[in-house]
Design a protein around this motif. Structure first.
Motif, PDB file in Angstrom:
ATOM      1  N   VAL A 104       0.959  -1.261  -0.264  1.00  0.00           N
ATOM      2  CA  VAL A 104      -0.131  -0.047   0.021  1.00  0.00           C
ATOM      3  C   VAL A 104       0.828   1.096   0.045  1.00  0.00           C
ATOM      4  N   SER A 105       0.716   2.063  -0.970  1.00  0.00           N
ATOM      5  CA  SER A 105       1.384   3.545  -0.829  1.00  0.00           C
ATOM      6  C   SER A 105       0.210   4.513  -1.037  1.00  0.00           C
ATOM      7  N   ASN A 106       0.569   5.823  -1.234  1.00  0.00           N
ATOM      8  CA  ASN A 106      -0.194   6.758  -1.400  1.00  0.00           C
ATOM      9  C   ASN A 106       0.562   8.110  -1.884  1.00  0.00           C
ATOM     10  N   ASP A 107      -0.345   9.282  -2.198  1.00  0.00           N
ATOM     11  CA  ASP A 107       0.626  10.576  -2.044  1.00  0.00           C
ATOM     12  C   ASP A 107       0.175  11.522  -1.309  1.00  0.00           C
ATOM     13  N   ASP A 108      -0.680  11.323  -0.512  1.00  0.00           N
ATOM     14  CA  ASP A 108      -1.432  12.283   0.603  1.00  0.00           C
ATOM     15  C   ASP A 108      -0.521  12.268   1.915  1.00  0.00           C
ATOM     16  N   GLY A 109       0.095  11.354   2.010  1.00  0.00           N
ATOM     17  CA  GLY A 109       1.140  10.893   3.176  1.00  0.00           C
ATOM     18  C   GLY A 109       0.335   9.801   3.942  1.00  0.00           C
ATOM     19  N   ILE A 110       1.383   9.205   4.745  1.00  0.00           N
ATOM     20  CA  ILE A 110       1.112   8.053   5.592  1.00  0.00           C
ATOM     21  C   ILE A 110      -0.167   8.566   6.753  1.00  0.00           C
ATOM     22  N   THR A 111      -0.320   9.795   7.010  1.00  0.00           N
ATOM     23  CA  THR A 111      -1.358   9.952   7.859  1.00  0.00           C
ATOM     24  C   THR A 111      -2.415  10.308   7.625  1.00  0.00           C
ATOM     25  N   SER A 112      -2.818  10.319   6.127  1.00  0.00           N
ATOM     26  CA  SER A 112      -3.949  10.801   5.733  1.00  0.00           C
ATOM     27  C   SER A 112      -5.063   9.908   5.920  1.00  0.00           C
ATOM     28  N   LYS A 113      -6.379  10.152   5.906  1.00  0.00           N
ATOM     29  CA  LYS A 113      -7.424   9.499   6.168  1.00  0.00           C
ATOM     30  C   LYS A 113      -7.735   8.257   4.975  1.00  0.00           C
ATOM     31  N   GLY A 114      -7.282   8.767   3.870  1.00  0.00           N
ATOM     32  CA  GLY A 114      -7.618   7.830   2.780  1.00  0.00           C
ATOM     33  C   GLY A 114      -6.811   6.605   2.788  1.00  0.00           C
ATOM     34  N   ILE A 115      -5.503   6.617   3.169  1.00  0.00           N
ATOM     35  CA  ILE A 115      -4.674   5.523   3.069  1.00  0.00           C
ATOM     36  C   ILE A 115      -5.130   4.537   4.528  1.00  0.00           C
ATOM     37  N   ARG A 116      -5.566   5.091   5.416  1.00  0.00           N
ATOM     38  CA  ARG A 116      -6.185   4.352   6.538  1.00  0.00           C
ATOM     39  C   ARG A 116      -7.244   3.629   6.263  1.00  0.00           C
ATOM     40  N   VAL A 117      -8.193   4.113   5.400  1.00  0.00           N
ATOM     41  CA  VAL A 117      -9.251   3.167   4.880  1.00  0.00           C
ATOM     42  C   VAL A 117      -8.891   2.251   3.894  1.00  0.00           C
ATOM     43  N   LEU A 118      -8.000   2.650   3.124  1.00  0.00           N
ATOM     44  CA  LEU A 118      -7.141   1.429   2.199  1.00  0.00           C
ATOM     45  C   LEU A 118      -6.623   0.427   3.025  1.00  0.00           C
ATOM     46  N   VAL A 119      -5.914   0.634   4.017  1.00  0.00           N
ATOM     47  CA  VAL A 119      -5.238  -0.374   4.655  1.00  0.00           C
ATOM     48  C   VAL A 119      -6.333  -1.196   5.462  1.00  0.00           C
ATOM     49  N   ASN A 120      -7.285  -0.753   5.865  1.00  0.00           N
ATOM     50  CA  ASN A 120      -8.370  -1.462   6.723  1.00  0.00           C
ATOM     51  C   ASN A 120      -9.206  -2.313   5.756  1.00  0.00           C
ATOM     52  N   VAL A 121      -9.410  -1.948   4.395  1.00  0.00           N
ATOM     53  CA  VAL A 121     -10.015  -2.778   3.490  1.00  0.00           C
ATOM     54  C   VAL A 121      -9.094  -3.987   3.055  1.00  0.00           C
ATOM     55  N   MET A 122      -7.878  -3.450   2.975  1.00  0.00           N
ATOM     56  CA  MET A 122      -6.856  -4.417   2.323  1.00  0.00           C
ATOM     57  C   MET A 122      -6.463  -5.461   3.268  1.00  0.00           C
ATOM     58  N   LYS A 123      -6.723  -5.348   4.577  1.00  0.00           N
ATOM     59  CA  LYS A 123      -6.457  -6.273   5.815  1.00  0.00           C
ATOM     60  C   LYS A 123      -7.449  -7.536   5.555  1.00  0.00           C
ATOM     61  N   LYS A 124      -8.495  -7.276   5.082  1.00  0.00           N
ATOM     62  CA  LYS A 124      -9.310  -8.364   4.776  1.00  0.00           C
ATOM     63  C   LYS A 124      -9.114  -9.281   3.767  1.00  0.00           C
ATOM     64  N   LEU A 125      -8.109  -8.717   2.993  1.00  0.00           N
ATOM     65  CA  LEU A 125      -7.713  -9.385   1.762  1.00  0.00           C
ATOM     66  C   LEU A 125      -6.306 -10.204   1.704  1.00  0.00           C
ATOM     67  N   GLY A 126      -5.602  -9.792   2.455  1.00  0.00           N
ATOM     68  CA  GLY A 126      -4.228 -10.265   2.506  1.00  0.00           C
ATOM     69  C   GLY A 126      -3.364  -9.632   3.766  1.00  0.00           C
ATOM     70  N   GLU A 127      -1.993  -9.986   3.444  1.00  0.00           N
ATOM     71  CA  GLU A 127      -0.900  -9.507   4.450  1.00  0.00           C
ATOM     72  C   GLU A 127      -0.547  -8.139   3.758  1.00  0.00           C
ATOM     73  N   VAL A 128      -0.377  -6.919   4.528  1.00  0.00           N
ATOM     74  CA  VAL A 128      -0.602  -5.798   4.153  1.00  0.00           C
ATOM     75  C   VAL A 128       0.914  -4.998   4.515  1.00  0.00           C
ATOM     76  N   ILE A 129       1.651  -4.476   3.723  1.00  0.00           N
ATOM     77  CA  ILE A 129       2.700  -3.761   4.074  1.00  0.00           C
ATOM     78  C   ILE A 129       2.723  -2.420   3.248  1.00  0.00           C
ATOM     79  N   VAL A 130       2.948  -1.324   4.292  1.00  0.00           N
ATOM     80  CA  VAL A 130       2.608   0.029   3.863  1.00  0.00           C
ATOM     81  C   VAL A 130       4.246   0.799   3.686  1.00  0.00           C
ATOM     82  N   VAL A 131       4.167   1.204   2.505  1.00  0.00           N
ATOM     83  CA  VAL A 131       5.571   2.414   2.426  1.00  0.00           C
ATOM     84  C   VAL A 131       4.928   3.535   1.849  1.00  0.00           C
ATOM     85  N   ALA A 132       4.757   4.516   2.391  1.00  0.00           N
ATOM     86  CA  ALA A 132       4.296   5.837   1.960  1.00  0.00           C
ATOM     87  C   ALA A 132       4.872   7.171   2.327  1.00  0.00           C
TER      88      ALA A 132
END
Lengths: 261, 261
Positions: A9-37
């Protein structure tokens, strides 16, 4: 090694943005998540990379049960750091970027840091998706799109996408009516018409703010602007080969090749 | 108003680089030249634009008999500032960017600030060319390419290029044998394989330098890498519609649309 899909998971609004938090939470239902943002907002960075300057990368405990890193680099740098430093030889099953706070439809794909992370993923041969919500607020309401983020990522994991393609997914803003469905689209023919606001600093030196108006020239109904306006989720498959193949023959015919030799 | 063609010059190595000086001198033979270029090097900036920060733009007497401005912005910002602030309603006949100190063949077009200025020009409807020399030295020898810069720009002024196309022109480095000619090419299928050099600052904090090796997967002879390797000038016509049209049908067929509804 986990048998669950490995999702970067990555993004361009930065690691503290709301959008990446939503994305991480959805992706956790599908697999192992690693974030570099990115450690700070990088909107409008296009496909910039960091050359001639150093990069930082630090592990950050910011998401529950998810390994996460913040970097001083651009979104494209983050995907490169993830592949070549954080994950090394591990096989990535999916790269997702976003959810961007703001539209990346049409020509905005060129300027989009969100999509540069996805295109970088596609370059590495990974199925990749950039998600954007057509709402620029930092407190935007993502509740109506979480279900679609899950379903689209699951389609990509289950059925794949053509090699070398990154999906540019845009969601309509929260409206009174429900989203009507999902459309595979082409990039709308449109542009930004800039205006420069001229001002003076306390020392009397001139400076500018850039502002833009989006101008849509496209009358079709098979493009991403039409889909968003009509409350559909738009998906544009994007490629990184910029060759205008139709122009090759035309230039070979139109130009005076004796003058060029 | 002059009847000579109006030529806008920009680059990504900054207004003081040798490459832009060579380009300005060649363009002066073809028309009235206006320069708007970054005030410092912007390599690797891709199609970045400046959002959420201010921009500077100042006139600079740096080229003889040429109106020139330096900007704190990216190459894409410079073209936008030129069109909407410096030139306002004047019709631009040609946008040229470069000459870049370093190759922008193949996949490097995505990361290239040089090409982002040219693509921004194409977006505005102007015939546009990015020129790059496959030699990274700041003191690179441009003497063998000036003639080709002139001839290619003249072809574009005389015969045009298809609308919405920007040319990505790369020149071989100075070699013992003469350049063999000019080829219209497609973008080679290649990528950068990054390596991150890990170091520690005087405070013991880790940082990285990104370095890359170029990996060419392309066995064809109709691409830009082949042309440069064989001492031809390569011209790739580039477009800004990233839609992977072939993928639209394939996804409509392969995906499970009941699950997505």
């Amino acid at each position: 090694m986990s048998e669950r899909p490995l999702i970067l998971v990555s993004n361009d609004d930065g690691i503290t943005s709301k959008g990446i938090r939503v994305l991480v939470n959805v992706m956790k239902k599908l697999g192992e998540v690693i974030v570099v943002a990115p450690d700070s907002p990088q909107s409008g960075m296009g496909h910039a990379i960091t050359i001639g300057e150093t990069l930082r990368l630090e592990e950050e405990e910011i998401f529950d049960d998810v390994q996460a890193y913040k970097s001083s680099g651009t979104p494209a740098d983050c995907v490169k750091l993830a592949k070549h430093y954080v994950l090394k030889d591990r096989k990535v099953d999916l790269v997702v970027s976003g959810i961007n706070h703001g539209s990346n439809t049409s020509i905005s794909v060129l300027y989009s840091g969100t999509m540069s992370a996805a295109i970088e993923g596609a370059l590495e041969g990974y199925p990749s998706i950039g998600f954007s919500l057509c709402d620029y607020s930092s407190k935007a309401d993502f509740s109506h799109v979480e279900e679609y983020v899950y379903k689209i990522a699951k389609q990509v994991l289950d059925h794949g996408i053509p090699k070398g393609v990154a999906l540019n997914v845009n969601f309509p803003p929260k409206r009174n009516e429900d989203i009507k469905g999902v459309k595979i689209c082409r990039q709308a023919h449109a542009k930004w018409q800039e205006e420069f606001s001229e001002r003076f600093d306390p020392n009397g030196r001139k400076y500018f703010w850039m502002a833009g108006n989006f101008v849509n020239f496209d009358k079709g109904e098979d493009n991403d602007e039409w889909a968003i306006a009509n409350n559909y989720v738009s998906i544009v498959p994007c490629q990184y080969d910029l060759t205008a193949h139709h122009a090759i023959n035309q230039m070979n015919e139109d130009w005076n090749w004796e003058e060029l030799s």
